[in-house]
Design a protein around this motif. Structure first.
Motif, mmCIF file in Angstrom:
data_model
loop_
_atom_site.group_PDB
_atom_site.id
_atom_site.type_symbol
_atom_site.label_atom_id
_atom_site.label_comp_id
_atom_site.label_asym_id
_atom_site.label_seq_id
_atom_site.Cartn_x
_atom_site.Cartn_y
_atom_site.Cartn_z
ATOM 1 N N GLU A 81 30.245 0.617 -7.703
ATOM 2 C CA GLU A 81 30.541 2.036 -7.868
ATOM 3 C C GLU A 81 30.944 2.717 -6.569
ATOM 4 O O GLU A 81 31.328 3.876 -6.575
ATOM 5 N N ARG A 82 30.861 2.036 -5.453
ATOM 6 C CA ARG A 82 31.098 2.701 -4.178
ATOM 7 C C ARG A 82 32.552 2.597 -3.752
ATOM 8 O O ARG A 82 33.230 1.599 -3.996
ATOM 9 N N SER A 83 33.013 3.647 -3.074
ATOM 10 C CA SER A 83 34.353 3.638 -2.497
ATOM 11 C C SER A 83 34.314 4.453 -1.213
ATOM 12 O O SER A 83 33.266 4.941 -0.788
ATOM 13 N N ALA A 84 35.485 4.603 -0.576
ATOM 14 C CA ALA A 84 35.540 5.252 0.732
ATOM 15 C C ALA A 84 35.250 6.742 0.644
ATOM 16 O O ALA A 84 35.575 7.402 -0.348
ATOM 17 N N ALA A 85 34.658 7.258 1.710
ATOM 18 C CA ALA A 85 34.350 8.685 1.788
ATOM 19 C C ALA A 85 35.610 9.529 1.885
ATOM 20 O O ALA A 85 35.680 10.644 1.370
ATOM 21 N N LEU A 86 36.618 9.006 2.557
ATOM 22 C CA LEU A 86 37.889 9.702 2.726
ATOM 23 C C LEU A 86 38.915 8.646 3.122
ATOM 24 O O LEU A 86 38.945 8.193 4.262
ATOM 25 N N TYR A 87 39.720 8.241 2.164
ATOM 26 C CA TYR A 87 40.664 7.138 2.370
ATOM 27 C C TYR A 87 42.086 7.670 2.385
ATOM 28 O O TYR A 87 42.442 8.556 1.616
ATOM 29 N N SER A 88 42.894 7.109 3.276
ATOM 30 C CA SER A 88 44.299 7.483 3.331
ATOM 31 C C SER A 88 45.121 6.288 3.781
ATOM 32 O O SER A 88 44.653 5.451 4.553
ATOM 33 N N HIS A 89 46.339 6.218 3.276
ATOM 34 C CA HIS A 89 47.259 5.174 3.742
ATOM 35 C C HIS A 89 47.800 5.495 5.133
ATOM 36 O O HIS A 89 48.417 4.640 5.768
ATOM 37 N N PHE A 90 47.572 6.726 5.598
ATOM 38 C CA PHE A 90 48.113 7.121 6.906
ATOM 39 C C PHE A 90 46.995 7.484 7.866
ATOM 40 O O PHE A 90 46.086 8.246 7.519
ATOM 41 N N HIS A 91 47.052 6.919 9.071
ATOM 42 C CA HIS A 91 46.191 7.362 10.168
ATOM 43 C C HIS A 91 47.101 7.774 11.315
ATOM 44 O O HIS A 91 48.039 7.051 11.670
ATOM 45 N N PRO A 92 46.861 8.956 11.922
ATOM 46 C CA PRO A 92 47.756 9.443 12.973
ATOM 47 C C PRO A 92 47.967 8.470 14.131
ATOM 48 O O PRO A 92 49.020 8.484 14.773
ATOM 49 N N ALA A 93 46.984 7.603 14.410
ATOM 50 C CA ALA A 93 47.124 6.660 15.516
ATOM 51 C C ALA A 93 48.297 5.719 15.297
ATOM 52 O O ALA A 93 48.940 5.251 16.242
ATOM 53 N N SER A 94 48.603 5.432 14.027
ATOM 54 C CA SER A 94 49.690 4.496 13.726
ATOM 55 C C SER A 94 51.052 5.082 14.056
ATOM 56 O O SER A 94 52.029 4.348 14.185
ATOM 57 N N ALA A 95 51.128 6.409 14.170
ATOM 58 C CA ALA A 95 52.398 7.069 14.466
ATOM 59 C C ALA A 95 52.501 7.505 15.926
ATOM 60 O O ALA A 95 53.452 8.184 16.307
ATOM 61 N N GLY A 96 51.515 7.112 16.733
ATOM 62 C CA GLY A 96 51.550 7.466 18.146
ATOM 63 C C GLY A 96 51.186 8.911 18.426
ATOM 64 O O GLY A 96 51.468 9.417 19.518
ATOM 65 N N SER A 97 50.556 9.582 17.469
ATOM 66 C CA SER A 97 50.169 10.980 17.676
ATOM 67 C C SER A 97 49.032 11.073 18.699
ATOM 68 O O SER A 97 48.289 10.118 18.915
ATOM 69 N N GLY A 98 48.908 12.254 19.324
ATOM 70 C CA GLY A 98 47.780 12.481 20.207
ATOM 71 C C GLY A 98 46.484 12.305 19.449
ATOM 72 O O GLY A 98 46.349 12.761 18.312
ATOM 73 N N GLN A 99 45.512 11.638 20.061
ATOM 74 C CA GLN A 99 44.275 11.295 19.380
ATOM 75 C C GLN A 99 43.110 12.165 19.850
ATOM 76 O O GLN A 99 42.979 12.462 21.031
ATOM 77 N N ARG A 100 42.243 12.527 18.882
ATOM 78 C CA ARG A 100 41.104 13.400 19.159
ATOM 79 C C ARG A 100 39.821 12.752 18.641
ATOM 80 O O ARG A 100 39.822 12.115 17.584
ATOM 81 N N LEU A 101 38.753 12.946 19.390
ATOM 82 C CA LEU A 101 37.464 12.341 19.063
ATOM 83 C C LEU A 101 36.426 13.430 18.812
ATOM 84 O O LEU A 101 36.214 14.299 19.661
ATOM 85 N N ALA A 102 35.766 13.372 17.655
ATOM 86 C CA ALA A 102 34.611 14.236 17.391
ATOM 87 C C ALA A 102 33.379 13.564 17.978
ATOM 88 O O ALA A 102 33.132 12.380 17.741
ATOM 89 N N HIS A 103 32.614 14.296 18.753
ATOM 90 C CA HIS A 103 31.492 13.710 19.488
ATOM 91 C C HIS A 103 30.344 14.708 19.552
ATOM 92 O O HIS A 103 30.517 15.923 19.345
ATOM 93 N N SER A 104 29.158 14.208 19.834
ATOM 94 C CA SER A 104 27.976 15.059 20.017
ATOM 95 C C SER A 104 27.755 16.013 18.845
ATOM 96 O O SER A 104 27.315 17.157 19.024
ATOM 97 N N THR A 116 44.006 11.214 23.989
ATOM 98 C CA THR A 116 45.354 10.978 24.520
ATOM 99 C C THR A 116 46.151 12.264 24.455
ATOM 100 O O THR A 116 45.864 13.159 23.661
ATOM 101 N N ASP A 117 47.168 12.327 25.303
ATOM 102 C CA ASP A 117 48.097 13.454 25.261
ATOM 103 C C ASP A 117 49.063 13.278 24.087
ATOM 104 O O ASP A 117 49.095 12.251 23.425
ATOM 105 N N GLY A 118 49.849 14.281 23.875
ATOM 106 C CA GLY A 118 50.852 14.213 22.823
ATOM 107 C C GLY A 118 50.526 15.146 21.680
ATOM 108 O O GLY A 118 49.392 15.635 21.533
ATOM 109 N N ALA A 119 51.540 15.394 20.859
ATOM 110 C CA ALA A 119 51.367 16.276 19.712
ATOM 111 C C ALA A 119 50.365 15.665 18.738
ATOM 112 O O ALA A 119 50.386 14.468 18.462
ATOM 113 N N THR A 120 49.466 16.504 18.223
ATOM 114 C CA THR A 120 48.459 16.025 17.281
ATOM 115 C C THR A 120 48.911 16.294 15.849
ATOM 116 O O THR A 120 49.734 17.174 15.595
ATOM 117 N N THR A 121 48.375 15.532 14.933
ATOM 118 C CA THR A 121 48.711 15.687 13.524
ATOM 119 C C THR A 121 47.876 16.814 12.929
ATOM 120 O O THR A 121 46.645 16.810 13.057
#
Length: 369
Positions: A193-216, A312-317
């Motif tokens: 019965e289990r599946s992903a909490a939030l699944y997508s065929h697209f992740h911004p990292a695959s397109a070279g977009s600026g990357q952001r990390l949620a922390h703390s 990373t630098d660059g435009a974010t999604t």
């Protein structure tokens, strides 16, 4: 497989002979992947034994090892996301999936709403699903040493993995969103019965977009067994530690007024003509739990409990409103796991569930795209 000039990836498909065809198909999806079967396929079904065999398969000529279970679906951007993760966070453990009813799953949804592409995982107070996990080789060696005496004693490989990461002090991150989902196969260990909490065929990292990390992150609401909960990061005087709180305790901790939350729910019930039918279908307690969880989520984001920094630098999604709506539906489905109701009970009701959650989220002042 190489990532740039510095890193080399070895991929293992952890498999049972009953799923040999699925494992072979996954191996074709990831160039160079090898299939490692459960060493005792006719014995008691034991995911720990199979996990240990996969991680122990050898690390020659690799800097990183990726272990994938045989019952998953990989998104179109899975491999580019893995390679980007190695470049961004080479010394960390990375997981590309979390269950829709777990605190880590909720953390993924929370971080997506905050505009992050990765988030620090909860390991000391939650398990870490083993569907697709990446580690640098030095950690792999330590992991197999940690697991070895537990084979034959423990079956809960995801709990053991989280315990290792916690005791070893290993930084651990989840991709946001998940780029792996649970396949529609009959589970060998009872997780149909289990599946992903939030699944997508697209992740911004695959397109070279600026990357952001949620922390703390200091608070993470989640919905489990039809009840709203919140993971709270509490300073016990020596270090910060996660603890689970029922929503009534969380409301007091977060400085909220329960009466305001309840009044908003009653007003929405009266105003939204979908709610009475949803209540009749699935029950008032469940719909109320959806409202409270989403309200707490909006409050947590509005009050800055989810810091995000650039990797990373660059435009974010931009944050996708469609992805957030999908997340509410996944939260609703996950909230039925472990109850007397099957998650398929919500077939055809996803939009109604998402509408309740989105209204609560906005009532709390949650940021919208």
């Amino acid at each position: 497989m190489s990532s740039g000039q510095q890193f080399t990836l070895r991929t293992i498909i952890m498999a049972h002979p009953d799923r040999a065809a699925q494992a072979a198909a996954l191996a074709r999806h990831v160039p160079g992947a090898e299939v490692v079967f459960d060493p005792e396929p006719d014995g008691r079904r034991d995911s720990m034994r199979a996990t240990y065999a996969a991680w122990s398969a050898g690390v020659a000529d690799a800097t990183h090892v990726l272990v994938i279970q045989d019952d998953v679906i990989l998104s179109d951007t899975f491999l580019p996301t893995v390679l980007a993760g190695i470049e961004l966070l080479p010394d960390a453990a990375l997981a590309f999936y979390a269950h829709n009813d777990s605190p880590n799953g909720a953390l993924i949804r929370l971080s997506a709403a905050a505009g992050a592409d990765w988030v620090e995982a909860i390991t000391e107070a939650d398990y870490l699903p083993c569907q697709a996990v990446l580690m640098p080789v030095p950690l792999v060696r330590r992991l197999t040493e940690f697991m070895r005496p537990l084979v034959g004693l423990r079956f809960d490989d995801d709990d053991v993995l989280a315990q290792f990461l916690t005791t070893a002090g290993v930084p651990t991150y989840l991709s946001v969103p998940s780029v792996v989902n649970h396949g529609q196969f009959v589970s060998l260990i009872g997780n149909d019965e289990r599946s992903a909490a939030l699944y997508s065929h697209f992740h911004p990292a695959s397109a070279g977009s600026g990357q952001r990390l949620a922390h703390s992150v200091t608070a993470c609401p989640y919905f489990s067994k039809g009840v709203a909960y919140c993971m709270l990061r509490v300073d016990d005087g020596t270090h910060d530690a996660w603890r689970q709180a029922h929503w009534l305790d969380a409301v007091r901790w977060l400085g909220l007024d329960r009466a305001v939350i309840e009044e908003g729910f009653e007003q929405h019930r009266a105003a939204d003509d979908q709610v009475p039918a949803l209540v009749d279908h699935i029950g008032l307690a469940y719909v109320h739990g959806i409202w409270v969880t989403a309200y707490l989520t909006g409050h947590v984001l509005r009050t800055g409990a989810v810091p995000v920094r650039r990797l990373t630098d660059g435009a974010t999604t931009p944050v996708s409103s469609d992805l957030l709506i999908d997340g509410w539906a996944a939260m609703g489905e996950g909230g039925l796991f472990g109850t007397l109701l099957h998650p398929r009970s919500l077939d055809g009701w996803g939009k109604a569930v998402s509408a309740v959650a989105q209204a609560a989220y906005e009532a709390a002042g949650g940021p919208t795209p």
